[in-house]
Design a protein around this motif. Structure first.
Motif, PDB file in Angstrom:
ATOM      1  N   THR A  81       0.710  -1.116   0.018  1.00 50.74           N
ATOM      2  CA  THR A  81      -0.068  -0.051   0.062  1.00 50.74           C
ATOM      3  C   THR A  81       0.962   1.295  -0.050  1.00 50.74           C
TER       4      THR A  81
ATOM      5  N   THR B 266       2.901   1.773  -3.192  1.00 50.48           N
ATOM      6  CA  THR B 266       2.088   2.097  -4.170  1.00 50.48           C
ATOM      7  C   THR B 266       1.726   3.576  -4.268  1.00 50.48           C
ATOM      8  N   LEU B 267       1.254   4.016  -3.123  1.00 55.26           N
ATOM      9  CA  LEU B 267       1.031   5.430  -2.902  1.00 55.26           C
ATOM     10  C   LEU B 267       2.235   6.209  -3.246  1.00 55.26           C
TER      11      LEU B 267
ATOM     12  N   ALA C 121       0.392   3.920   7.532  1.00 54.47           N
ATOM     13  CA  ALA C 121      -0.583   3.037   7.569  1.00 54.47           C
ATOM     14  C   ALA C 121      -0.690   1.966   8.544  1.00 54.47           C
TER      15      ALA C 121
ATOM     16  N   ARG D 115      -7.735  -1.359   7.042  1.00 55.68           N
ATOM     17  CA  ARG D 115      -6.505  -0.825   6.713  1.00 55.68           C
ATOM     18  C   ARG D 115      -6.806   0.581   6.992  1.00 55.68           C
TER      19      ARG D 115
ATOM     20  N   ILE E 166      -5.187   4.529   6.253  1.00 61.31           N
ATOM     21  CA  ILE E 166      -4.096   5.154   5.765  1.00 61.31           C
ATOM     22  C   ILE E 166      -4.206   6.587   6.298  1.00 61.31           C
TER      23      ILE E 166
ATOM     24  N   ALA F 122      -4.593   3.224  -3.313  1.00 61.60           N
ATOM     25  CA  ALA F 122      -4.294   2.107  -2.376  1.00 61.60           C
ATOM     26  C   ALA F 122      -4.808   0.735  -2.528  1.00 61.60           C
TER      27      ALA F 122
ATOM     28  N   CYS G 252      -3.069  -1.740  -5.347  1.00 65.64           N
ATOM     29  CA  CYS G 252      -1.759  -2.214  -5.024  1.00 65.64           C
ATOM     30  C   CYS G 252      -1.852  -3.677  -5.277  1.00 65.64           C
TER      31      CYS G 252
ATOM     32  N   SER H 222      -3.360  -6.032  -2.507  1.00 63.90           N
ATOM     33  CA  SER H 222      -4.747  -5.810  -2.140  1.00 63.90           C
ATOM     34  C   SER H 222      -5.425  -6.452  -3.304  1.00 63.90           C
TER      35      SER H 222
END
Length: 137
Positions: free
Chosen positions: A58, A61-62, A78, A97, A99, A117, A120, A123
């Protein structure tokens, strides 16, 4: 068939109760179970590892998206936890989750980042049907 990892993750357990040595392409680490389950709690347990994978994926990816868009968001945090929920006779696993961008953001950007998110790779894996094939080596 093309594997995602160039080198498989390997595990080895000896006679020390629940301590497992995990070997990955660049090193080794120990996993264990909590003391309440008979382990010594000297490493993460399987649930912690699963959630760690989700959190890591996550955040990476962010970060990639934020850097690509040129947003100034120097820090993202996170956390994740999980629980079971009974639905009629089926047990479902719920992963929560959270964030935090650690600064005020425009609501449109914040909403977009939450959607990113969800994209990802971990996920996506956790949301789909997963088939585990177990074979003798």
């Amino acid at each position: 068939m093309k594997y995602i990892l160039e080198t498989p993750v390997n595990g080895l357990i000896g006679d020390q109760k629940y301590q497992t040595q995990i070997t990955w392409r660049n090193g080794k680490f120990i996993t264990d179970e909590p003391e309440r389950l008979g382990g010594m709690d000297i490493g993460p347990d399987p649930f912690t590892l699963l959630l760690s994978s989700l959190i890591t994926c996550t955040l990476v990816t962010l970060r990639m998206y934020i850097d690509h868009k040129g947003y100034h968001i120097p820090e993202i945090s996170a956390r994740a936890n999980m629980y079971y929920q009974m639905d009629n006779t089926d047990r479902k696993t719920i992963i929560e989750r959270q964030i935090e961008f650690n600064q005020p953001l425009d609501p449109e950007i914040s909403d977009r980042l939450l959607k990113i998110a969800e994209q990802c790779p971990i996920s996506k894996i956790l949301k789909q049907e997963v088939i585990i094939r177990t074979v003798k080596a």
